[in-house]
Enzyme design. Sequence first.
Site, PDB file in Angstrom:
ATOM      1  N   GLN A 284       0.846  -1.193   0.000  1.00 52.76           N
ATOM      2  CA  GLN A 284       0.000   0.000   0.000  1.00 52.76           C
ATOM      3  C   GLN A 284       0.884   1.246   0.000  1.00 52.76           C
ATOM      4  O   GLN A 284       0.393   2.362  -0.111  1.00 52.76           O
ATOM      5  CB  GLN A 284      -0.873   0.027   1.260  1.00 52.76           C
ATOM      6  CG  GLN A 284      -1.830  -1.136   1.371  1.00 52.76           C
ATOM      7  CD  GLN A 284      -2.454  -1.192   2.755  1.00 52.76           C
ATOM      8  OE1 GLN A 284      -3.469  -0.570   3.029  1.00 52.76           O
ATOM      9  NE2 GLN A 284      -1.836  -1.946   3.643  1.00 52.76           N
TER      10      GLN A 284
ATOM     11  N   LEU B 211       3.350  -3.899  14.713  1.00 56.24           N
ATOM     12  CA  LEU B 211       3.820  -3.399  15.999  1.00 56.24           C
ATOM     13  C   LEU B 211       2.790  -3.670  17.091  1.00 56.24           C
ATOM     14  O   LEU B 211       3.136  -3.941  18.241  1.00 56.24           O
ATOM     15  CB  LEU B 211       4.073  -1.894  15.871  1.00 56.24           C
ATOM     16  CG  LEU B 211       4.952  -1.224  16.915  1.00 56.24           C
ATOM     17  CD1 LEU B 211       6.320  -1.904  16.981  1.00 56.24           C
ATOM     18  CD2 LEU B 211       5.113   0.255  16.597  1.00 56.24           C
TER      19      LEU B 211
ATOM     20  N   HIS C 225      -1.544   1.409  -4.249  1.00 56.33           N
ATOM     21  CA  HIS C 225      -1.945   2.801  -4.013  1.00 56.33           C
ATOM     22  C   HIS C 225      -1.093   3.799  -4.793  1.00 56.33           C
ATOM     23  O   HIS C 225      -1.094   4.985  -4.480  1.00 56.33           O
ATOM     24  CB  HIS C 225      -1.894   3.122  -2.507  1.00 56.33           C
ATOM     25  CG  HIS C 225      -2.982   2.459  -1.714  1.00 56.33           C
ATOM     26  ND1 HIS C 225      -2.990   2.394  -0.339  1.00 56.33           N
ATOM     27  CD2 HIS C 225      -4.115   1.825  -2.113  1.00 56.33           C
ATOM     28  CE1 HIS C 225      -4.074   1.751   0.077  1.00 56.33           C
ATOM     29  NE2 HIS C 225      -4.767   1.390  -0.978  1.00 56.33           N
TER      30      HIS C 225
ATOM     31  N   CYS D 190      -0.645  11.882 -16.310  1.00 61.75           N
ATOM     32  CA  CYS D 190      -1.389  12.938 -17.008  1.00 61.75           C
ATOM     33  C   CYS D 190      -2.870  12.774 -16.662  1.00 61.75           C
ATOM     34  O   CYS D 190      -3.433  11.689 -16.841  1.00 61.75           O
ATOM     35  CB  CYS D 190      -1.182  12.824 -18.520  1.00 61.75           C
ATOM     36  SG  CYS D 190      -2.284  13.922 -19.439  1.00 61.75           S
TER      37      CYS D 190
ATOM     38  N   SER E   9      -2.560  -1.039   9.506  1.00 62.81           N
ATOM     39  CA  SER E   9      -3.489  -0.905  10.629  1.00 62.81           C
ATOM     40  C   SER E   9      -4.849  -1.537  10.374  1.00 62.81           C
ATOM     41  O   SER E   9      -5.660  -1.653  11.282  1.00 62.81           O
ATOM     42  CB  SER E   9      -3.691   0.580  10.945  1.00 62.81           C
ATOM     43  OG  SER E   9      -4.260   1.224   9.821  1.00 62.81           O
TER      44      SER E   9
END
Length: 251
Positions: free
Chosen positions: A105, A216, A123, A131, A191
């Site tokens: 992502q 994490l 992404h 353009c 997340s």
Amino acid sequence: MSIKPSDFGQAGSTSRSAPRIVVLTGAGISAESGVRTFRDNDGLWENHRLEDVATPEAFLRDPALVQRFYNARRAQLNDVGCNKGHQALAEFEAAWPGEFLLVTQNVDDLHERANSQNLLHMHGELRKVRCSRTHTIYPHSGDILEDSLCECCNEPNLRPHIVWFGEMPLFMDEIYRALDTCDLFISIGTSGHVYPAAGFVEVANNAGAHTIEINLEPSQVRDNFAEQLYGPAGEVLPGYLQQLLSDWQQN
Ligand code: OAD
């Protein structure tokens, strides 16, 4: 105790072929390189609300602000490098005998710099511009200025090659095809707030794959994973992937 590759789903594959792996990464994998994650600062991204810089409406309203924002993100790439997490993934991919797809992502180029090969940026990419009229994509390392011209129409139609909120992520057919037949899905440093990426684990589960979250902290969708491993990616990943490889080699 983690599950060995010999225990994976092996959806549709023979028992002797290596499990097919899909990895999804998010901002957490680049955190140890010094790239800020999206949701660690009171909902602000580098002091901006996402709606002010990461939507097509924001670009229509204030193109100069949006270009300045992404120019700064692009420039920041000159000051950072890939970390042990990116490197561990690239080294694992080079050694793994089966199919391997890395979906990120992230819009930075740190996976490329670590030498990852089979990589999709769902992404978009900071070091590319597009353009607005013809949708032609160009490599681009510097700023986009108000008078920067695209090569196709020779007009100032350039926008960042970034998927903004409300736009369709890239490579979705290819990603879902890989998820539908994978044996192991590994989600790293994300997340679970943003779909469709946050829903990939369910697609992999439905395909009979083993699923693991490495992050994490527990993500929004942690309960959808069969296995969880918590800690900084740069510390956790090298050992996890090394173990995966040696478990397979000893199988
Ligand atoms: P987030 O900022 O939402 O989440 C980053 C995750 O990484 C969090 O769960 C952190 O706990 C975790 N994390 C932080 N440091 C880490 C470390 N050293 N090792 C492992 N994990 C760590 O970022 P994303 O989930 O990637 O979309 O955000 C998804 C999308 O939302 C982005 O691609 C972007 C954003 O808006 C677009 O721009 C379209």
